[in-house]
Structures are given as C-alpha cells and as structure tokens.
Design a protein around this motif. Structure first.
Motif, PDB file in Angstrom:
ATOM      1  N   GLU A 168      44.563   5.765 -58.009  1.00 55.82           N
ATOM      2  CA  GLU A 168      43.237   5.334 -58.434  1.00 55.82           C
ATOM      3  C   GLU A 168      42.186   6.189 -57.742  1.00 55.82           C
ATOM      4  O   GLU A 168      42.185   6.322 -56.526  1.00 55.82           O
ATOM      5  CB  GLU A 168      43.020   3.857 -58.092  1.00 55.82           C
ATOM      6  CG  GLU A 168      41.654   3.323 -58.498  1.00 55.82           C
ATOM      7  CD  GLU A 168      41.477   1.871 -58.098  1.00 55.82           C
ATOM      8  OE1 GLU A 168      40.696   1.619 -57.155  1.00 55.82           O
ATOM      9  OE2 GLU A 168      42.125   1.001 -58.720  1.00 55.82           O
ATOM     10  N   LEU A 169      41.315   6.792 -58.550  1.00 57.37           N
ATOM     11  CA  LEU A 169      40.188   7.560 -58.019  1.00 57.37           C
ATOM     12  C   LEU A 169      38.910   6.807 -58.355  1.00 57.37           C
ATOM     13  O   LEU A 169      38.734   6.336 -59.483  1.00 57.37           O
ATOM     14  CB  LEU A 169      40.150   8.962 -58.641  1.00 57.37           C
ATOM     15  CG  LEU A 169      41.392   9.840 -58.533  1.00 57.37           C
ATOM     16  CD1 LEU A 169      41.135  11.194 -59.194  1.00 57.37           C
ATOM     17  CD2 LEU A 169      41.802  10.014 -57.087  1.00 57.37           C
ATOM     18  N   SER A 170      38.027   6.716 -57.372  1.00 61.07           N
ATOM     19  CA  SER A 170      36.759   6.027 -57.634  1.00 61.07           C
ATOM     20  C   SER A 170      35.642   6.740 -56.890  1.00 61.07           C
ATOM     21  O   SER A 170      35.851   7.401 -55.879  1.00 61.07           O
ATOM     22  CB  SER A 170      36.840   4.556 -57.192  1.00 61.07           C
ATOM     23  OG  SER A 170      37.153   4.465 -55.819  1.00 61.07           O
ATOM     24  N   ILE A 171      34.438   6.593 -57.442  1.00 59.78           N
ATOM     25  CA  ILE A 171      33.253   7.216 -56.853  1.00 59.78           C
ATOM     26  C   ILE A 171      32.492   6.163 -56.054  1.00 59.78           C
ATOM     27  O   ILE A 171      32.173   5.095 -56.567  1.00 59.78           O
ATOM     28  CB  ILE A 171      32.346   7.803 -57.948  1.00 59.78           C
ATOM     29  CG1 ILE A 171      33.092   8.869 -58.750  1.00 59.78           C
ATOM     30  CG2 ILE A 171      31.082   8.404 -57.336  1.00 59.78           C
ATOM     31  CD1 ILE A 171      32.310   9.397 -59.933  1.00 59.78           C
ATOM     32  N   GLN A 172      32.239   6.482 -54.786  1.00 65.29           N
ATOM     33  CA  GLN A 172      31.427   5.611 -53.940  1.00 65.29           C
ATOM     34  C   GLN A 172      30.276   6.447 -53.404  1.00 65.29           C
ATOM     35  O   GLN A 172      30.438   7.228 -52.469  1.00 65.29           O
ATOM     36  CB  GLN A 172      32.266   5.026 -52.805  1.00 65.29           C
ATOM     37  CG  GLN A 172      33.328   4.044 -53.282  1.00 65.29           C
ATOM     38  CD  GLN A 172      34.015   3.327 -52.139  1.00 65.29           C
ATOM     39  OE1 GLN A 172      33.936   3.766 -51.002  1.00 65.29           O
ATOM     40  NE2 GLN A 172      34.685   2.228 -52.441  1.00 65.29           N
ATOM     41  N   GLY A 173      29.121   6.287 -54.041  1.00 67.00           N
ATOM     42  CA  GLY A 173      27.981   7.133 -53.694  1.00 67.00           C
ATOM     43  C   GLY A 173      28.249   8.547 -54.151  1.00 67.00           C
ATOM     44  O   GLY A 173      28.426   8.811 -55.347  1.00 67.00           O
ATOM     45  N   THR A 174      28.287   9.470 -53.203  1.00 64.72           N
ATOM     46  CA  THR A 174      28.622  10.861 -53.527  1.00 64.72           C
ATOM     47  C   THR A 174      30.039  11.212 -53.086  1.00 64.72           C
ATOM     48  O   THR A 174      30.442  12.372 -53.169  1.00 64.72           O
ATOM     49  CB  THR A 174      27.623  11.814 -52.829  1.00 64.72           C
ATOM     50  OG1 THR A 174      27.685  11.593 -51.414  1.00 64.72           O
ATOM     51  CG2 THR A 174      26.207  11.583 -53.338  1.00 64.72           C
ATOM     52  N   ASN A 175      30.774  10.209 -52.613  1.00 59.04           N
ATOM     53  CA  ASN A 175      32.120  10.453 -52.088  1.00 59.04           C
ATOM     54  C   ASN A 175      33.185  10.019 -53.081  1.00 59.04           C
ATOM     55  O   ASN A 175      32.969   9.148 -53.928  1.00 59.04           O
ATOM     56  CB  ASN A 175      32.318   9.704 -50.764  1.00 59.04           C
ATOM     57  CG  ASN A 175      31.359  10.176 -49.691  1.00 59.04           C
ATOM     58  OD1 ASN A 175      31.084  11.368 -49.584  1.00 59.04           O
ATOM     59  ND2 ASN A 175      30.854   9.252 -48.890  1.00 59.04           N
ATOM     60  N   LEU A 176      34.348  10.641 -52.936  1.00 56.98           N
ATOM     61  CA  LEU A 176      35.502  10.312 -53.771  1.00 56.98           C
ATOM     62  C   LEU A 176      36.477   9.482 -52.949  1.00 56.98           C
ATOM     63  O   LEU A 176      36.861   9.863 -51.845  1.00 56.98           O
ATOM     64  CB  LEU A 176      36.192  11.586 -54.261  1.00 56.98           C
ATOM     65  CG  LEU A 176      37.501  11.385 -55.045  1.00 56.98           C
ATOM     66  CD1 LEU A 176      37.221  10.685 -56.370  1.00 56.98           C
ATOM     67  CD2 LEU A 176      38.196  12.722 -55.276  1.00 56.98           C
ATOM     68  N   ARG A 177      36.907   8.373 -53.488  1.00 54.29           N
ATOM     69  CA  ARG A 177      37.902   7.535 -52.822  1.00 54.29           C
ATOM     70  C   ARG A 177      39.191   7.580 -53.633  1.00 54.29           C
ATOM     71  O   ARG A 177      39.171   7.483 -54.860  1.00 54.29           O
ATOM     72  CB  ARG A 177      37.406   6.094 -52.717  1.00 54.29           C
ATOM     73  CG  ARG A 177      38.381   5.176 -51.984  1.00 54.29           C
ATOM     74  CD  ARG A 177      37.858   3.760 -51.910  1.00 54.29           C
ATOM     75  NE  ARG A 177      38.785   2.882 -51.219  1.00 54.29           N
ATOM     76  CZ  ARG A 177      38.617   1.565 -51.080  1.00 54.29           C
ATOM     77  NH1 ARG A 177      37.530   0.989 -51.595  1.00 54.29           N
ATOM     78  NH2 ARG A 177      39.499   0.833 -50.450  1.00 54.29           N
ATOM     79  N   SER A 178      40.298   7.743 -52.930  1.00 51.62           N
ATOM     80  CA  SER A 178      41.598   7.850 -53.581  1.00 51.62           C
ATOM     81  C   SER A 178      42.564   6.862 -52.946  1.00 51.62           C
ATOM     82  O   SER A 178      42.597   6.700 -51.727  1.00 51.62           O
ATOM     83  CB  SER A 178      42.149   9.281 -53.446  1.00 51.62           C
ATOM     84  OG  SER A 178      43.486   9.345 -53.883  1.00 51.62           O
ATOM     85  N   ARG A 179      43.376   6.217 -53.796  1.00 46.77           N
ATOM     86  CA  ARG A 179      44.368   5.275 -53.283  1.00 46.77           C
ATOM     87  C   ARG A 179      45.645   5.410 -54.098  1.00 46.77           C
ATOM     88  O   ARG A 179      45.625   5.393 -55.323  1.00 46.77           O
ATOM     89  CB  ARG A 179      43.839   3.843 -53.354  1.00 46.77           C
ATOM     90  CG  ARG A 179      44.823   2.787 -52.849  1.00 46.77           C
ATOM     91  CD  ARG A 179      44.172   1.428 -52.777  1.00 46.77           C
ATOM     92  NE  ARG A 179      43.139   1.379 -51.746  1.00 46.77           N
ATOM     93  CZ  ARG A 179      42.360   0.331 -51.531  1.00 46.77           C
ATOM     94  NH1 ARG A 179      42.489  -0.751 -52.279  1.00 46.77           N
ATOM     95  NH2 ARG A 179      41.446   0.360 -50.581  1.00 46.77           N
ATOM     96  N   MET A 180      46.779   5.562 -53.382  1.00 46.19           N
ATOM     97  CA  MET A 180      48.081   5.685 -54.029  1.00 46.19           C
ATOM     98  C   MET A 180      48.909   4.441 -53.742  1.00 46.19           C
ATOM     99  O   MET A 180      48.875   3.893 -52.642  1.00 46.19           O
ATOM    100  CB  MET A 180      48.827   6.925 -53.512  1.00 46.19           C
ATOM    101  CG  MET A 180      48.255   8.240 -53.975  1.00 46.19           C
ATOM    102  SD  MET A 180      49.255   9.655 -53.415  1.00 46.19           S
ATOM    103  CE  MET A 180      48.794   9.688 -51.677  1.00 46.19           C
ATOM    104  N   ARG A 181      49.686   4.039 -54.734  1.00 48.05           N
ATOM    105  CA  ARG A 181      50.604   2.919 -54.577  1.00 48.05           C
ATOM    106  C   ARG A 181      51.957   3.284 -55.167  1.00 48.05           C
ATOM    107  O   ARG A 181      52.033   4.011 -56.156  1.00 48.05           O
ATOM    108  CB  ARG A 181      50.073   1.659 -55.272  1.00 48.05           C
ATOM    109  CG  ARG A 181      48.879   0.996 -54.579  1.00 48.05           C
ATOM    110  CD  ARG A 181      48.535  -0.318 -55.279  1.00 48.05           C
ATOM    111  NE  ARG A 181      47.521  -1.066 -54.559  1.00 48.05           N
ATOM    112  CZ  ARG A 181      46.216  -0.932 -54.736  1.00 48.05           C
ATOM    113  NH1 ARG A 181      45.771  -0.057 -55.630  1.00 48.05           N
ATOM    114  NH2 ARG A 181      45.353  -1.646 -54.049  1.00 48.05           N
TER     115      ARG A 181
END
Length: 584
Positions: A96-109
């Motif tokens: 899952e990739l998501s945008i938080q402000g100007t940053n990229l957040r990534s989470r793998m499961r």
C-alpha cells in the motif's frame, strides 16, 4: 506460481484484477501501451522501490495484491522464519502506497502480517525472477559471472565457500594480530616498564585491607595519649570498684550495701524482689566494668617505637593513595588491575616469530581451501559450457562457442578465482569476453539460454521476461518462442513481448491497451476532463487471439495479417502438442 494480481490506482491503472495460470502467460500490446506497468506492480509488491509517481494522479492511495502458490522451498523458509502460511497453501503479498503531505508512505504485508523489506526480498527470491534485456549489462560483470557459476555448481561449491569464509576470517585475524604486534611492540615494552614499576611500588607497600589507615590512626591516637588514658582509667576504677583514697565510697560498695538492705526487706515484703534483682544486676555490671577498666589501664604502656612505626606506615599509605587512589580501596583495586595487565603482557606472550608462523600456516590452509574450490568451479564450468551450448543451439546459434575462463587472483572470502565468460557466436571468430562479442539479439538469446540452464536448480516459481525478444526476428524469434514454451513446462513464465511468434505460443494471452476516458474534475467548479487509463483483457477465444496477433504483426487487421496470425496459431498448437507428447 503467481495466481492473481489485483491493482488499484497504480500509475495509469484505476482498477484491475488478473488471473494467471501455469505455462506461458503472454502480455502484448502496442509500444507504450503500458505492458511494463504490470511488471512494475509485481516488482513493487515484492519489495521493489516505491515512488510518488506510482500513485495515480488525483488519488492518494495505491494498493497492489499478489497471490502465489506455495512450494516446498517456501514451506521450509516459513518454518525457518517462524512465519505462518494460510490454510489454502497460498502466499498473499500486498503493498500500500499513500501520500501524507508531501511524503510517501509505504506498507508491505504478507498474509496480512506487516513485513519488512528484508523479509520481502527473501520471499521474492523464492517466488519470482524478473529478466529484462537491460540485465545484459550486469551479465558482463565478472563478479556476477562468478555468482552464476557458483549457483550452477550448487551445494558442494556453497559448502566449500563456507569453509573458505572461515579460513579467510581466521587468516585475517592472525595476520592482523601479527601486524599489530609489530606496530605496537615499542608501545607494549614502554607500557610493560611502567606496569612493572607500579607493581613493584604497590607490592612493597604490602596493601592488605581498605580499613588499614583507619585502624592505624586509631592505634596512633591511643599511643599518643597513653599517660592520660592510664590516669583516667585508674580514676574510673576507683569510682566504680575500689577507692583507696579514703574519700567517697565506690559505686560497687554503695550498691553492695543497698543489695544487703533489700535482701532484708524482701524477707518482710516479697514485692520488692524485682527491685532487688535490678540492684543485684547493677552491682554485677559495675563490678565487671571496674575490672575491665582496670585491666585496660594495666595493659597500657608507652611504646615510642611502635608510634614511630605507625606514623611512617600512615605516610606510606597516604602517598600510595595520592598516586593510585584517592582511597585505599581504589589503590588496592588498581594493584589488581596492574597485575592482570602484566599477566596479559608477560604471561604466555607469543613471540613475533610465532605470530608470523601462525599467520603463514593459516594462509597456507586458505590457499588449499581456495584450490579445492577452484577444482569444483572447473568441473561446474565444464558442465555449464556443455549445458549452455546445448541450450543456445536451438536458438539459431548452431556454431556458438562458450568457455568459462578461470584465472587466479589474490585469495578473498569467496576464493582465489576470477571468472570470465568467453563467447564466440559465429564461426571463425575467436573466443572473447562476453561484453566484447555479443550483439543485442545474441545477448538476449544468451540470457534466455542461461535461464534455461538454471530452470531445474530449484529457482523461483515464476520466471518473468520483459521484452527478452527485443532486437530479434524471424527464425530467431521462433526459437526464442520455443525456448520460452519449453521453460514454461517446469516453471510458470510471464512474458511481455512484441513478437507474434511468441504470442502464438501462449497458454494465456493478455492484451494491454491505453484508453482515454472522460471524468469529472472538481475544483473551482465541476468540469469534464480526459484521462488516460490502461486496460488489460485476457483473450479467451481463438478469434480474439488471432486478431491481436494480426495487429502486432501487421499493424492493422488486414486479411494478410489475419491469415498470418491464423497460421501462427495453428503452428503453435502443433508445436505445443509435440512437446507434450515428448514429455510423456
């Protein structure tokens, strides 16, 4: 094997769900249609590097989910990592990739559990192997060629590499100790002199207990006032027990009289017994105290020599404390540390000559281990040469020559060999390093043949080829198609291609196309804008496949292209049937 792939809001894909099968899975479409997006998604879901551009414009989150079947190697891996598999023997990897402000957040499961990148990378090596023509640059690297040869050689080579790793570590440690001793011998001798001086000084001080100074000061105080103490103890004795001056009566005499009177009183009134007991106890204690103070006074005597001895000892101990303290406790601890370090520097000290001999012996063992590895690599090289030439010949390279050159280098933790792949694709051309001889098309075939050599080595369950056919056509393309189909009999193969000959050999065929749609945009007001999305459709019917092959073959569905596509599908059916019969 990759069973399915679900994608949402990833680059140009809004929502997509694909199901793959065993055998050869082919993706076709025009140049720029977005075929490589699927491979990017597979790469990302198994630990690939994310970026903001991967999230579809206008959205804030992208998700990718891939479902894979489980094999024995994955089961062994899950046991080693204490990782739980699902009841249906599948591995579901999601990103899952998501945008938080100007940053990229990534989470793998993996199967719903959060997974770090290292774990995902380990799992990736068991699930997929992506091959692209761009990898040919890596293939020309001697270090990578060594890794490939060792992988082909398998267990015995890996076991010997572990032996070399231990031998190399032991030699490096011994060599470093020897060199350090050479460089630090002067400092060691200087340190030894200092420690020996300190040890001698502390030894002569005869340090015993941390309380020695306090005990000595107490004794000094007593000896310095011996006359006063004698006089005072005698005066106390007379007050308590025996008064010879004829003055006041001693306390013991008065208590004796009181005791005698109370004895008479108790005979009359027994209730005074407790009082009598107290007086009797007091008399006994006063008598004992008088005797003790008398003994004390008698034992006292002036001893000027002992007093001088104590003074000298106190000065010695305080000097030791100033140098090694500040207290006697710290000075004693320092003496212990000096003795310990001295033992390290002098006790069982190995000479420089002995250290050099140990280093040379370990180097000889390292050389011997490297030679054993070289022998194993030479045998693996002969096997790889025969195998690879056998895989290249069906790829329209009948006269190809291939040789694994093994040259000697300085021993390292991986051996003492430099590996160079020498290649001659055409008759009359000498063997030269792979990078200097192979063209783009030849390198593609070389890479494909190399993958075929490793197809039975327990590799990944899914082989992915991204335009491995670039730069080839005609008979060569047909040979590549046959080789891909051959590989797909033992492993699932997923291939992005522009070649109709390869597409015709597919067991599952997917068409990739870009499509422009109208979408509402909400800003200062609602407006309709055009957006580009990628659509992927599995072609089930023979007619759908024929039309797609005709499209990539002729650029349009003209009758000649249709006839050509029909012919390719018919020939492919015959070839695949022949392969199946030969495997029975």
């Amino acid at each position: 094997m990759l069973l399915s792939l679900r994608i949402q809001n990833f680059t140009l894909i809004d929502e997509l769900e694909l199901e793959f099968g065993a055998g050869l899975n082919v993706l076709t479409g025009e140049t720029g249609a977005g075929k490589s997006i699927i491979l990017d998604a597979i790469d990302l879901v198994l630990g690939g590097k994310p970026s903001l551009r991967m999230i579809r414009t206008g959205t804030e989150k992208a998700t990718i989910e891939g479902t894979f079947t489980v094999n024995d190697r994955i089961r062994e891996w899950s046991i080693e990592r204490e990782f739980d598999l699902s009841d249906d023997d599948t591995v579901i990897c999601s990103r899952e990739l998501s945008i938080q402000g100007t940053n990229l957040r990534s989470r793998m499961r993996v199967n719903g559990a959060i997974c770090n990148r290292q774990l995902a990378q380990e799992l990736r090596e068991l699930l997929i192997e992506i091959t692209a023509q761009g990898q040919t640059v890596q293939l020309t690297n001697p270090t990578h060629q060594k890794e490939l040869l060792d992988l082909y050689g398998g267990g015995k080579i890996f076991q010997q590499q572990e032996n070399i790793g231990r031998a190399y570590t032991a030699y490096q440690q011994a060599y470093r100790i020897w060199i350090d001793r050479q460089q630090n011998e002067q400092q060691r001798l200087q340190r030894l002199d200092l420690l020996q001086y300190q040890a001698e000084e502390l030894s002569q001080a005869h340090l015993t207990t941390p309380e020695e100074i306090l005990d000595l000061e107490t004794e000094r105080q007593r000896l310095s006032h011996v006359v006063d103490l004698q006089q005072q103890s005698y005066a106390i004795y007379q007050l308590l027990y025996q008064n010879d001056t004829g003055g006041s009566i001693a306390v013991a005499d008065m208590l004796g009289k009181a005791e005698s009177t109370l004895i008479d009183m108790v005979e009359i009134d027994s209730s005074l017994q407790s009082t009598l007991d107290l007086v009797s106890l007091a008399l006994a204690q006063v008598t004992e105290a008088g005797r003790e103070i008398n003994y004390y006074g008698d034992a006292l005597e002036a001893d000027p020599d002992r007093l001088l001895e104590i003074e000298e000892r106190i000065r010695t101990l305080k000097l030791i404390c100033r140098k090694y303290g500040p207290s006697l406790t710290e000075a004693i601890e320092f003496e212990h540390s000096v003795q310990t370090e001295l033992a390290q520097l002098t006790g069982a000290v190995v000479s420089l000559e002995e250290l050099e001999r140990q280093s040379q012996d370990l180097y000889a063992k390292l050389i011997d281990a490297c030679q054993q590895l070289t022998t194993l690599r030479q045998q693996a090289a002969l096997d790889l040469e025969r195998h690879l030439i056998g895989e290249l010949k069906p790829l329209a390279m009948d006269k190809v020559k291939f040789q694994v050159e093994i040259a000697t280098q300085t021993p390292t933790a991986t051996g003492a060999d430099t590996i160079i792949f020498n290649f001659s694709p055409n008759p009359g051309e000498p063997l030269q390093p792979l990078a200097a001889t192979a063209s783009g098309g030849e390198m593609s075939r070389f890479l494909l043949a190399l993958k075929a050599c490793f197809s039975n080595n327990g590799g990944a369950g899914t082989l992915i080829f991204d335009e491995i056919d670039a730069g080839v056509s005609g008979k060569v393309a047909q040979s590549i198609a046959s080789k891909l189909h051959h590989l797909s009999q033992s492993q699932q193969v997923l291939c992005v291609t522009h070649q109709p000959l390869i597409a015709a050999m597919a067991d599952r065929h997917f068409r990739v196309a870009k499509e422009t749609i109208s979408a509402e945009h909400t800003g200062n007001g609602t407006s309709v804008v055009e957006r580009t999305i990628v659509r992927i459709e599995e072609l089930h019917s023979q007619q759908q496949r024929r039309d797609e092959i005709a499209q990539i073959a002729g650029g349009q569905s003209a009758q000649e292209a249709i006839s050509f596509a029909t012919s390719l599908l018919s020939q492919a059916k015959t070839r695949k049937k022949a392969v199946k019969q030969s495997r029975k």
